[in-house]
Design a protein around this motif. Structure first.
Motif, PDB file in Angstrom:
ATOM      1  N   TRP A  60      -4.685   1.077  -3.377  1.00 47.08           N
ATOM      2  CA  TRP A  60      -4.116   2.149  -4.186  1.00 47.08           C
ATOM      3  C   TRP A  60      -5.178   2.797  -5.064  1.00 47.08           C
ATOM      4  O   TRP A  60      -5.255   4.027  -5.166  1.00 47.08           O
ATOM      5  CB  TRP A  60      -2.981   1.592  -5.055  1.00 47.08           C
ATOM      6  N   MET A  61      -6.042   1.998  -5.685  1.00 47.18           N
ATOM      7  CA  MET A  61      -7.040   2.545  -6.596  1.00 47.18           C
ATOM      8  C   MET A  61      -8.115   3.332  -5.843  1.00 47.18           C
ATOM      9  O   MET A  61      -8.676   4.289  -6.376  1.00 47.18           O
ATOM     10  CB  MET A  61      -7.664   1.420  -7.417  1.00 47.18           C
ATOM     11  N   ARG A  62      -8.419   2.957  -4.600  1.00 48.04           N
ATOM     12  CA  ARG A  62      -9.427   3.669  -3.813  1.00 48.04           C
ATOM     13  C   ARG A  62      -8.846   4.879  -3.091  1.00 48.04           C
ATOM     14  O   ARG A  62      -9.578   5.742  -2.625  1.00 48.04           O
ATOM     15  CB  ARG A  62     -10.057   2.734  -2.773  1.00 48.04           C
ATOM     16  N   SER A  63      -7.524   4.937  -2.991  1.00 53.04           N
ATOM     17  CA  SER A  63      -6.855   6.016  -2.252  1.00 53.04           C
ATOM     18  C   SER A  63      -7.330   6.081  -0.801  1.00 53.04           C
ATOM     19  O   SER A  63      -7.371   7.155  -0.197  1.00 53.04           O
ATOM     20  CB  SER A  63      -7.077   7.373  -2.945  1.00 53.04           C
ATOM     21  N   LYS A  64      -7.731   4.936  -0.275  1.00 52.72           N
ATOM     22  CA  LYS A  64      -8.155   4.854   1.106  1.00 52.72           C
ATOM     23  C   LYS A  64      -7.542   3.609   1.733  1.00 52.72           C
ATOM     24  O   LYS A  64      -7.404   2.583   1.083  1.00 52.72           O
ATOM     25  CB  LYS A  64      -9.679   4.776   1.213  1.00 52.72           C
ATOM     26  N   PRO A  65      -7.187   3.696   3.016  1.00 55.98           N
ATOM     27  CA  PRO A  65      -6.636   2.504   3.685  1.00 55.98           C
ATOM     28  C   PRO A  65      -7.734   1.503   3.994  1.00 55.98           C
ATOM     29  O   PRO A  65      -8.898   1.852   4.146  1.00 55.98           O
ATOM     30  CB  PRO A  65      -6.035   3.074   4.967  1.00 55.98           C
ATOM     31  N   LEU A  66      -7.359   0.248   4.056  1.00 57.30           N
ATOM     32  CA  LEU A  66      -8.285  -0.808   4.447  1.00 57.30           C
ATOM     33  C   LEU A  66      -7.918  -1.301   5.846  1.00 57.30           C
ATOM     34  O   LEU A  66      -6.751  -1.237   6.250  1.00 57.30           O
ATOM     35  CB  LEU A  66      -8.228  -1.960   3.442  1.00 57.30           C
ATOM     36  N   PRO A  67      -8.892  -1.821   6.594  1.00 52.79           N
ATOM     37  CA  PRO A  67      -8.660  -2.142   8.011  1.00 52.79           C
ATOM     38  C   PRO A  67      -7.999  -3.486   8.237  1.00 52.79           C
ATOM     39  O   PRO A  67      -8.412  -4.240   9.114  1.00 52.79           O
ATOM     40  CB  PRO A  67     -10.074  -2.106   8.599  1.00 52.79           C
ATOM     41  N   PHE A  68      -6.997  -3.836   7.438  1.00 54.05           N
ATOM     42  CA  PHE A  68      -6.258  -5.055   7.714  1.00 54.05           C
ATOM     43  C   PHE A  68      -4.774  -4.793   7.551  1.00 54.05           C
ATOM     44  O   PHE A  68      -4.363  -3.787   6.958  1.00 54.05           O
ATOM     45  CB  PHE A  68      -6.706  -6.217   6.817  1.00 54.05           C
ATOM     46  N   CYS A  69      -3.984  -5.684   8.098  1.00 55.21           N
ATOM     47  CA  CYS A  69      -2.541  -5.579   7.942  1.00 55.21           C
ATOM     48  C   CYS A  69      -2.038  -6.780   7.145  1.00 55.21           C
ATOM     49  O   CYS A  69      -2.702  -7.815   7.071  1.00 55.21           O
ATOM     50  CB  CYS A  69      -1.838  -5.481   9.288  1.00 55.21           C
ATOM     51  N   ALA A  70      -0.884  -6.616   6.529  1.00 53.68           N
ATOM     52  CA  ALA A  70      -0.263  -7.675   5.735  1.00 53.68           C
ATOM     53  C   ALA A  70       0.965  -8.165   6.483  1.00 53.68           C
ATOM     54  O   ALA A  70       1.887  -7.383   6.769  1.00 53.68           O
ATOM     55  CB  ALA A  70       0.113  -7.154   4.350  1.00 53.68           C
ATOM     56  N   VAL A  71       0.987  -9.465   6.801  1.00 54.54           N
ATOM     57  CA  VAL A  71       2.034 -10.046   7.634  1.00 54.54           C
ATOM     58  C   VAL A  71       2.621 -11.267   6.929  1.00 54.54           C
ATOM     59  O   VAL A  71       1.877 -12.078   6.363  1.00 54.54           O
ATOM     60  CB  VAL A  71       1.465 -10.467   9.012  1.00 54.54           C
ATOM     61  N   ALA A  72       3.938 -11.394   6.964  1.00 56.27           N
ATOM     62  CA  ALA A  72       4.592 -12.552   6.362  1.00 56.27           C
ATOM     63  C   ALA A  72       4.348 -13.792   7.223  1.00 56.27           C
ATOM     64  O   ALA A  72       4.656 -13.796   8.414  1.00 56.27           O
ATOM     65  CB  ALA A  72       6.089 -12.298   6.214  1.00 56.27           C
ATOM     66  N   ALA A  73       3.777 -14.841   6.612  1.00 58.67           N
ATOM     67  CA  ALA A  73       3.553 -16.097   7.327  1.00 58.67           C
ATOM     68  C   ALA A  73       4.810 -16.951   7.343  1.00 58.67           C
ATOM     69  O   ALA A  73       4.904 -17.914   8.118  1.00 58.67           O
ATOM     70  CB  ALA A  73       2.402 -16.873   6.687  1.00 58.67           C
ATOM     71  N   GLU A  74       5.767 -16.622   6.491  1.00 59.64           N
ATOM     72  CA  GLU A  74       7.051 -17.317   6.393  1.00 59.64           C
ATOM     73  C   GLU A  74       8.016 -16.357   5.718  1.00 59.64           C
ATOM     74  O   GLU A  74       7.596 -15.281   5.253  1.00 59.64           O
ATOM     75  CB  GLU A  74       6.903 -18.613   5.583  1.00 59.64           C
ATOM     76  N   PRO A  75       9.312 -16.661   5.677  1.00 58.64           N
ATOM     77  CA  PRO A  75      10.232 -15.760   4.970  1.00 58.64           C
ATOM     78  C   PRO A  75       9.736 -15.482   3.552  1.00 58.64           C
ATOM     79  O   PRO A  75       9.416 -16.400   2.805  1.00 58.64           O
ATOM     80  CB  PRO A  75      11.552 -16.542   4.975  1.00 58.64           C
TER      81      PRO A  75
END
Length: 234
Positions: free
Chosen positions: A88-103
């Protein structure tokens, strides 16, 4: 969302430690509740970010995808922690995804609310800066682990760190063993072999995903650098 509920959630979040009750009351209506199933994406790679996500319970893994299919786990985001600040602070996307490892339960704080907090709350700004500094220190530790340690040292370091984070010498592995191996950048077979050696040397006990550390001193000794040999002739 009612104020009592949001207060209970935010008081367990590092970003909002010591933030005033009046400020919490202002942001309570802005929080967006999101529940994720195991394996569900919170954010996809190269996605622009317009919020900060607070992990209430569960576990989020930040994953660097690969065209060859061998994804690399970069970081774990645990309850009480947050993600999205850097994007958010850089206003640029980063090359990773965020995935739930559990509920996992997430409360999302929109960018407009974050901007308001940064203008009005010195405490929030301090917490944000301290959190980013700790995140950087953690990433540097992971880089050191992967670049300087052998497989046995990586596992020993990870087990000691896990015990400290969970506050007990008996704890549950946060990830399935093949994902733990990915996080440590070793094969699942190597992880099993290291566990076997540590069990043989009575440093740990393993029962499925449950780990009991029997000798912290032994694990710590594995992390000590080998003594340099004096090769100079008298």
């Amino acid at each position: 969302m009612d104020f009592d509920t949001v207060t209970g959630v935010l008081q367990n979040q590092r970003l909002f430690k010591d933030v005033s009750t009046s400020e919490l009351r202002c942001i309570a209506p802005e929080l967006i509740r999101t529940e994720l199933r195991r394996g569900e994406h919170l954010r996809k790679s190269y996605e622009l970010n317009d919020a900060i996500d607070l992990v209430v319970f569960g576990l989020i893994q930040l994953v660097l995808p690969s065209d060859q299919g061998a994804h690399r786990i970069m970081e774990l985001i645990r309850p009480g922690q947050s993600l999205g600040e850097v994007m958010w602070m850089r206003s640029k996307p980063l090359p990773f995804c965020a995935v739930a490892a559990e509920p996992t339960l997430i409360y999302r704080l929109p960018a407009s609310t974050v901007s308001w907090l940064m203008r009005t709350s010195l405490t929030f700004n301090r917490n944000l800066a301290e959190g980013l500094a700790d995140r950087m220190a953690g990433l540097m530790h992971n880089i050191e682990r992967l670049s300087m340690q052998n497989a046995t040292q990586r596992v020993a370091d990870y087990l000691l760190q896990s015990a400290e984070m969970q506050g007990s010498d008996r704890f549950r592995l946060e990830l399935k063993k093949h994902l733990t191996a990915s996080f440590l950048d070793i094969s699942a077979e190597t992880l099993s072999r290291v566990f076997h050696h540590l069990m043989r040397d009575r440093m740990i006990q393993v029962n499925g995903s449950e780990i009991a550390i029997l000798s912290k001193e032994g694990l710590a000794r594995l992390l000590q650098p080998a003594p340099m040999q004096n090769t100079m002739r008298a």
